[in-house]
Write a protein that holds these residues in place. Structure first.
Motif, PDB file in Angstrom:
ATOM      1  N   ASP A  69       0.837  -1.198   0.000  1.00 34.32           N
ATOM      2  CA  ASP A  69       0.000   0.000   0.000  1.00 34.32           C
ATOM      3  C   ASP A  69       0.870   1.246   0.000  1.00 34.32           C
ATOM      4  O   ASP A  69       2.102   1.171  -0.138  1.00 34.32           O
ATOM      5  CB  ASP A  69      -0.974  -0.007   1.188  1.00 34.32           C
ATOM      6  CG  ASP A  69      -0.273   0.051   2.529  1.00 34.32           C
ATOM      7  OD1 ASP A  69       0.929   0.362   2.570  1.00 34.32           O
ATOM      8  OD2 ASP A  69      -0.936  -0.219   3.553  1.00 34.32           O
ATOM      9  N   GLN A  96      -4.532   1.482  -5.826  1.00 38.87           N
ATOM     10  CA  GLN A  96      -4.191   1.737  -4.428  1.00 38.87           C
ATOM     11  C   GLN A  96      -3.144   0.746  -3.910  1.00 38.87           C
ATOM     12  O   GLN A  96      -2.800   0.773  -2.732  1.00 38.87           O
ATOM     13  CB  GLN A  96      -5.450   1.644  -3.560  1.00 38.87           C
ATOM     14  CG  GLN A  96      -6.535   2.632  -3.939  1.00 38.87           C
ATOM     15  CD  GLN A  96      -6.063   4.070  -3.788  1.00 38.87           C
ATOM     16  OE1 GLN A  96      -5.394   4.413  -2.817  1.00 38.87           O
ATOM     17  NE2 GLN A  96      -6.417   4.910  -4.754  1.00 38.87           N
ATOM     18  N   ASP A 589      -6.529   8.588   4.551  1.00 40.89           N
ATOM     19  CA  ASP A 589      -6.651   7.960   3.229  1.00 40.89           C
ATOM     20  C   ASP A 589      -7.290   6.580   3.360  1.00 40.89           C
ATOM     21  O   ASP A 589      -8.094   6.167   2.519  1.00 40.89           O
ATOM     22  CB  ASP A 589      -5.268   7.835   2.577  1.00 40.89           C
ATOM     23  CG  ASP A 589      -4.704   9.176   2.149  1.00 40.89           C
ATOM     24  OD1 ASP A 589      -5.487  10.136   2.039  1.00 40.89           O
ATOM     25  OD2 ASP A 589      -3.482   9.259   1.933  1.00 40.89           O
ATOM     26  N   GLN A 592     -11.032   7.064   3.776  1.00 38.75           N
ATOM     27  CA  GLN A 592     -11.658   7.519   2.537  1.00 38.75           C
ATOM     28  C   GLN A 592     -11.788   6.373   1.540  1.00 38.75           C
ATOM     29  O   GLN A 592     -12.842   6.195   0.920  1.00 38.75           O
ATOM     30  CB  GLN A 592     -10.841   8.661   1.924  1.00 38.75           C
ATOM     31  CG  GLN A 592     -10.902   9.963   2.727  1.00 38.75           C
ATOM     32  CD  GLN A 592     -10.305  11.125   1.954  1.00 38.75           C
ATOM     33  OE1 GLN A 592     -10.492  11.246   0.748  1.00 38.75           O
ATOM     34  NE2 GLN A 592      -9.579  11.988   2.658  1.00 38.75           N
ATOM     35  N   ARG A 593     -10.718   5.603   1.388  1.00 40.84           N
ATOM     36  CA  ARG A 593     -10.762   4.503   0.407  1.00 40.84           C
ATOM     37  C   ARG A 593     -11.837   3.498   0.758  1.00 40.84           C
ATOM     38  O   ARG A 593     -12.614   3.056  -0.100  1.00 40.84           O
ATOM     39  CB  ARG A 593      -9.402   3.799   0.341  1.00 40.84           C
ATOM     40  CG  ARG A 593      -8.305   4.572  -0.352  1.00 40.84           C
ATOM     41  CD  ARG A 593      -7.176   3.633  -0.773  1.00 40.84           C
ATOM     42  NE  ARG A 593      -6.643   2.854   0.330  1.00 40.84           N
ATOM     43  CZ  ARG A 593      -5.647   3.249   1.123  1.00 40.84           C
ATOM     44  NH1 ARG A 593      -5.110   4.447   0.940  1.00 40.84           N
ATOM     45  NH2 ARG A 593      -5.199   2.467   2.081  1.00 40.84           N
ATOM     46  N   HIS A 594     -11.904   3.139   2.031  1.00 47.13           N
ATOM     47  CA  HIS A 594     -12.822   2.066   2.390  1.00 47.13           C
ATOM     48  C   HIS A 594     -14.255   2.550   2.586  1.00 47.13           C
ATOM     49  O   HIS A 594     -15.188   1.758   2.481  1.00 47.13           O
ATOM     50  CB  HIS A 594     -12.278   1.314   3.600  1.00 47.13           C
ATOM     51  CG  HIS A 594     -10.997   0.606   3.276  1.00 47.13           C
ATOM     52  ND1 HIS A 594     -10.926  -0.421   2.363  1.00 47.13           N
ATOM     53  CD2 HIS A 594      -9.718   0.814   3.697  1.00 47.13           C
ATOM     54  CE1 HIS A 594      -9.679  -0.828   2.252  1.00 47.13           C
ATOM     55  NE2 HIS A 594      -8.921  -0.094   3.044  1.00 47.13           N
ATOM     56  N   LYS A 596     -15.464   4.564   0.375  1.00 49.14           N
ATOM     57  CA  LYS A 596     -15.877   4.430  -1.026  1.00 49.14           C
ATOM     58  C   LYS A 596     -16.223   2.966  -1.346  1.00 49.14           C
ATOM     59  O   LYS A 596     -17.193   2.696  -2.064  1.00 49.14           O
ATOM     60  CB  LYS A 596     -14.771   4.943  -1.952  1.00 49.14           C
ATOM     61  CG  LYS A 596     -14.588   6.460  -1.891  1.00 49.14           C
ATOM     62  CD  LYS A 596     -13.410   6.927  -2.750  1.00 49.14           C
ATOM     63  CE  LYS A 596     -13.248   8.436  -2.659  1.00 49.14           C
ATOM     64  NZ  LYS A 596     -12.082   8.919  -3.442  1.00 49.14           N
ATOM     65  N   ASP A 597     -15.427   2.047  -0.818  1.00 48.83           N
ATOM     66  CA  ASP A 597     -15.752   0.630  -1.005  1.00 48.83           C
ATOM     67  C   ASP A 597     -17.133   0.314  -0.440  1.00 48.83           C
ATOM     68  O   ASP A 597     -17.943  -0.377  -1.069  1.00 48.83           O
ATOM     69  CB  ASP A 597     -14.713  -0.248  -0.295  1.00 48.83           C
ATOM     70  CG  ASP A 597     -13.353  -0.209  -0.963  1.00 48.83           C
ATOM     71  OD1 ASP A 597     -13.255   0.297  -2.096  1.00 48.83           O
ATOM     72  OD2 ASP A 597     -12.378  -0.686  -0.341  1.00 48.83           O
TER      73      ASP A 597
END
Length: 619
Positions: A69, A96, A589, A592-594, A596-597
């Motif tokens: 990552d 990512q 981060d 935010q990424r998860h 969105k998931d």
């Protein structure tokens, strides 16, 4: 560029041995083999850089690849028959994970447009990659839990500026400051060193010995007391107190004085456990006493968050205390009004019914009365009962429902026969107001009184909902008004809240879509659970959902709820009212990424629900 004909046979053989391609028809397998491009990557090659645009699905023919990552943490080690690159293709977002070969590797590459066409033509392939993608969310939740401390940091017990006095000030001045601040100890600042004076010191060293209260503090203070760092944990403070037989520990943050922690503070941690709070509820003899117990709920939430409690457990803990307060208020009402003239059930609605209350939930409730109800004989009693309980709940921090969905409203204080008519009308003639009521009243649970009245009515409803296709389709149309806040290119869709700040509403656009999905599917199957996660579990166990879909939604709800919960705990520590509005810039981060998931999973399941009920026919 397609695979040269001489190599297609070898590629085809490998494709036929690789899930999910192994289940496809022969023609589809041949098409895949023809579209694959072959790449050789020596050891140490960065095949897929971080933030690379999604262009290719990678399949490892031979060799091995590591994924890291953006913190350079090893995420996975892949080998033959493993895929990578698909998360970026599914979300149309930059990569990512950095993919690096750790030995000489042969890769099969499948172009993005061919990948999209394959998923569209073959649902089994689409499910396979969505399943693998959803596993990232489960891993994110587990990783987040391990990153959080299992104990409460001392700094979170510090709720005020340190109370200090200069070493040269009089003992009388120190005692006066302690009295004004209502503390049992004071930190004495003596140049670059610290001292401490406690209530016990004032008793034993001043009063008992006749010491002059006008003398300087340094004459009675304990010099160089045991201190603890603000970053230490509660168990370390307990060990220090036990080892040195002290009851007060000055807290330092580096070299700065941060405050004081006492045995009382540590005992309060235990006292704020939901079991102790509920016990205290039953000891109260007034609304004011209940209010004092309810005032400890924010501290309970903070402690649970700091102890890495699951969002579902936090919601259940807060709801358990709210249930106890409701029951105690009803008993206090009996003291004032006398025993009820006929049986009744006090019904909790909405988040309280689902055991999903947060620290700022308002109240939604109703009264189900037995069919012996006579308005002239009994109306005034239940009107007063409802007013007493709802006023008490408001005093305890569970504010009045803005839409008046409370037992104080005549319409929501009715006998069983009337409630049955309400539900029949809502199901058989769905219109906007009935759909609004359905989202509240189809999540309900008896809390006190003759609870069997509520249970019987709940069964009456569930026996009828599976046959109400138009009603369920209308509920779906209503539910789809709340969509996860994702736009094109997988970017957050923000709303203005509090002036110029753009935020995500994690309740309305994050949790509510999943709550609605679970409710509609549960009503369609006549399933009894009311709690969202229990509904999803029941749907998976009964085959109403694929178990993987139920797990995906459970993980999505849990992650969104955990972000919201930590946001609210942070607001409580700052002394600001908790809400559900989160600015993306305030999130890591990782979060935010998860998020969105999680939003993507909810949106995918909304699309499936939309297709199931063919809502375009009734919009």
């Amino acid at each position: 560029m397609s695979t040269p004909p001489v190599e297609v046979t070898e590629v085809l053989r490998f494709v036929r041995d690789t899930p999910p391609f192994d289940t496809l028809p022969d023609a589809a397998q041949r098409r895949i083999a023809q579209q694959i491009e072959i790449t050789y990557a020596p050891e140490g090659t960065v095949v897929l850089p971080l933030e690379a645009d999604p262009e290719t699905l990678y399949l490892i023919r031979s060799g091995a690849v590591e994924l890291h990552d953006d913190t350079d943490r090893l995420v996975a080690r892949l080998d033959t028959h493993d895929f990578f690159g698909y998360p970026a293709l599914l979300t149309d977002a930059p990569a990512q994970r950095r993919a690096t070969t750790i030995e000489d590797t042969l890769l099969y590459q499948f172009p993005a447009d061919a990948f999209d066409a394959m998923r569209s033509d073959h649902p089994t392939v689409d499910r396979f990659f969505n399943r693998a993608y959803a596993d990232r969310l489960r891993d994110a939740i587990r990783e987040q839990q391990t990153q959080q401390a299992f104990t409460t940091p001392i700094r979170h017990l510090i709720t005020r500026e340190p109370v200090t006095v200069d070493a040269g000030a009089s003992i009388r001045d120190a005692a006066r400051q302690m009295a004004e601040a209502r503390v049992s100890s004071i930190i004495v600042v003596n140049g670059e060193t610290l001292g401490i004076i406690t209530d016990r010191d004032l008793r034993n060293r001043v009063v008992a010995e006749g010491h002059d209260p006008g003398a300087p503090c340094h004459t009675i203070m304990t010099r160089e007391p045991i201190t603890i760092q603000a970053s230490a944990y509660v168990f370390e403070a307990l060990l220090a107190m036990s080892r040195h037989n002290v009851h007060h520990l000055p807290v330092v943050d580096g070299e700065q004085v941060a405050g004081m922690v006492t045995t009382t503070d540590l005992m309060r941690l235990e006292a704020d456990h939901p079991v102790y709070l509920v016990g205290d509820v039953w000891k109260q003899t007034s609304v004011e006493g209940l209010q004092a117990v309810a005032d400890r709920l924010p501290q309970l939430m903070q402690h649970l968050v700091e102890a890495s409690a699951q969002p579902a457990d936090v919601g259940r803990a807060i709801t358990t205390v709210a249930d106890a307060i409701t029951k105690r208020l009803i008993e206090l009402a009996y003291d004032e009004l006398g025993q009820p003239p006929i049986p009744f059930a006090w019904m909790a609605l909405g988040s309280q019914a689902r055991h999903e209350m947060s620290i700022h939930s308002d109240q939604d409730n109703a009264l189900v009365l037995s069919d012996d109800y006579d308005r002239i004989q009994h109306g005034l009693y239940f009107e007063r009962l409802a007013a007493f309980v709802c006023d008490g709940l408001d005093a305890c921090g569970f504010e009045y429902c803005p839409g008046d969905v409370m037992a104080t409203t005549d319409r929501w204080r009715q006998p069983v026969s009337t409630w049955r008519r309400y539900f029949r009308d809502w199901m058989e003639e769905p219109h906007p107001k009935s759909l609004m009521h359905a989202s509240i009243f189809f999540d309900w649970r008896p809390v006190a009184g003759a609870v069997q009245l509520g249970h019987n009515l709940h069964r009456f409803v569930l026996n009828r909902t599976p046959d109400q296709s138009i009603f369920l389709a209308s509920l779906t149309v209503n539910a789809l008004k709340h969509t996860p806040p994702l736009g094109f290119f997988r970017q957050f869709v923000l709303e203005r809240h509090g002036g110029e700040t753009k935020t995500l509403d994690l309740k309305l656009n994050g949790l509510v879509p999943i709550v609605d999905l679970a409710r509609i599917h549960a009503l369609d199957r006549g399933l009894a659970p009311v709690n969202t996660l229990e509904r999803l579990q029941a749907l998976g166990e009964t085959g109403s959902f694929a178990s993987s879909d139920a797990n995906d939604l459970t993980d999505a709800w849990s992650f969104i709820a955990s972000v919201r919960m930590r946001h609210q705990a942070h607001q409580l520590r700052k002394g600001t009212p908790p809400d559900s509005y989160v600015a993306p810039d305030a999130l890591s981060d990782f979060e935010q990424r998860h998020l969105k998931d999680a939003f993507k999973i909810a949106r995918r399941m909304q699309s499936a629900l939309d297709q199931r009920y063919q809502t375009h026919f009734i919009r």
